[in-house]
Design a protein around this motif. Structure first.
Motif, short mmCIF file in Angstrom:
data_model
loop_
_atom_site.label_atom_id
_atom_site.label_comp_id
_atom_site.label_asym_id
_atom_site.label_seq_id
_atom_site.Cartn_x
_atom_site.Cartn_y
_atom_site.Cartn_z
N ARG A 112 19.28 52.68 36.38
CA ARG A 112 18.90 53.41 37.61
C ARG A 112 18.54 54.83 37.19
O ARG A 112 19.40 55.61 36.81
CB ARG A 112 20.09 53.44 38.58
N SER B 160 23.55 53.90 33.33
CA SER B 160 22.97 55.23 33.13
C SER B 160 22.06 55.19 31.91
O SER B 160 22.16 54.30 31.05
CB SER B 160 24.07 56.25 32.91
N THR C 167 33.08 53.99 33.16
CA THR C 167 33.06 55.13 32.24
C THR C 167 33.66 56.34 32.97
O THR C 167 33.85 56.30 34.19
CB THR C 167 31.62 55.46 31.80
N THR D 242 24.34 55.52 28.72
CA THR D 242 24.94 54.26 28.22
C THR D 242 23.85 53.36 27.64
O THR D 242 24.03 52.75 26.59
CB THR D 242 25.70 53.55 29.36
#
Ligand SMILES: Cc1cc2nc3c(=O)[nH]c(=O)nc-3n(C[C@H](O)[C@H](O)[C@H](O)COP(=O)(O)O)c2cc1C
Length: 219
Positions: A137, A102, A36, A105
């Protein structure tokens, strides 16, 4: 030989992605990659390479990571390449892995919102009933994050947080990274010896991985 799709996002943890890519290729598999736009920034910071704002320069780094020959087994697509093969349900994939993933996302994938190739590939995996493995994460996790993980797990995704254990007595950063990457490969069904495997407390101590001698306790 199987082809996997590795989607890299703007979460911290890019050493996991680098190590996973190396392991998949070393295990004889082909890999498609897209990052990304946020991932491009984090990759510059964490791995010290410039993949280009949309991943257009990433392919040039692969021979250094993987070697000239193995690098040919990897196809890199830019973040906006929604016309690329992984965007279609007709493309054959052994699985889509978002690593690191993330919260942004993860949220978009959990509601079927596809704004780039990484999210589209994940959306396709869900609709086609293919393996979708998400390596989130973040810490701490909000209720929104937890609900999104639960929604994805209920949709059939494998949620495998980047949470290395310590029972193998890691000594290096690689020991920690490999612990997570080994688990990803296990869940994909890729035979591997990347992470140390637990052999029980009674296992005689060794020099590496699980079974390392306990640190000496001063008397
Ligand atoms: C150095 C750095 C580290 C970041 N680490 C995380 C993280 O661990 N988890 C996360 O959800 N977002 C993290 N972010 C924020 C995401 O990059 C940001 O939310 C971005 O919009 C995610 O976009 P993407 O999902 O399209 O990749 C980080 C950003 C930077 C610059």
């Amino acid at each position: 030989m199987t082809r996997y799709f590795l989607g890299i996002t703007g979460a911290s943890g890019h050493p996991y992605a680098e190590s996973l890519l190396k392991a998949l290729v070393a295990c004889g598999h082909d890999v498609d990659i897209a990052i990304t736009e946020a991932a491009a920034k984090v990759m510059r910071h964490e791995l010290g390479i410039d993949p280009g704002d949309h991943g257009e320069k990433l392919a040039a780094h692969l021979p250094t990571w993987l070697g000239e020959g193995p690098a040919k087994r990897v196809r890199v697509f830019t973040s906006g390449a929604v016309e690329a093969p992984p965007s279609s349900g007709t493309s054959l994939t052994g699985g889509v892995i978002l690593c690191p993933c993330s919260m942004g996302t993860m949220a978009r994938v959990s509601v079927g919102f596809s704004s780039n190739l990484v999210e589209r590939a994940a959306d396709v995996a869900l609709k086609e009933g293919k393996k979708l493995l998400i390596v989130p994460r973040e810490t701490p996790l909000s209720i929104v994050h937890l609900e999104n993980m639960l929604r994805l797990a209920r949709l059939g995704a494998i949620v495998l947080p980047a949470m290395p254990g310590f029972y193998h007595r890691p000594k290096t950063r690689e020991d920690l990274v490999h612990h997570v990457v080994g688990k990803i490969l296990d869940r994909l069904g890729v035979e591997n010896s990347v992470g140390a495997r637990w052999k029980g407390l009674a296992e005689p101590p060794g020099d590496e991985g699980i079974g390392r001698p306990a640190p000496e306790v001063p008397e």
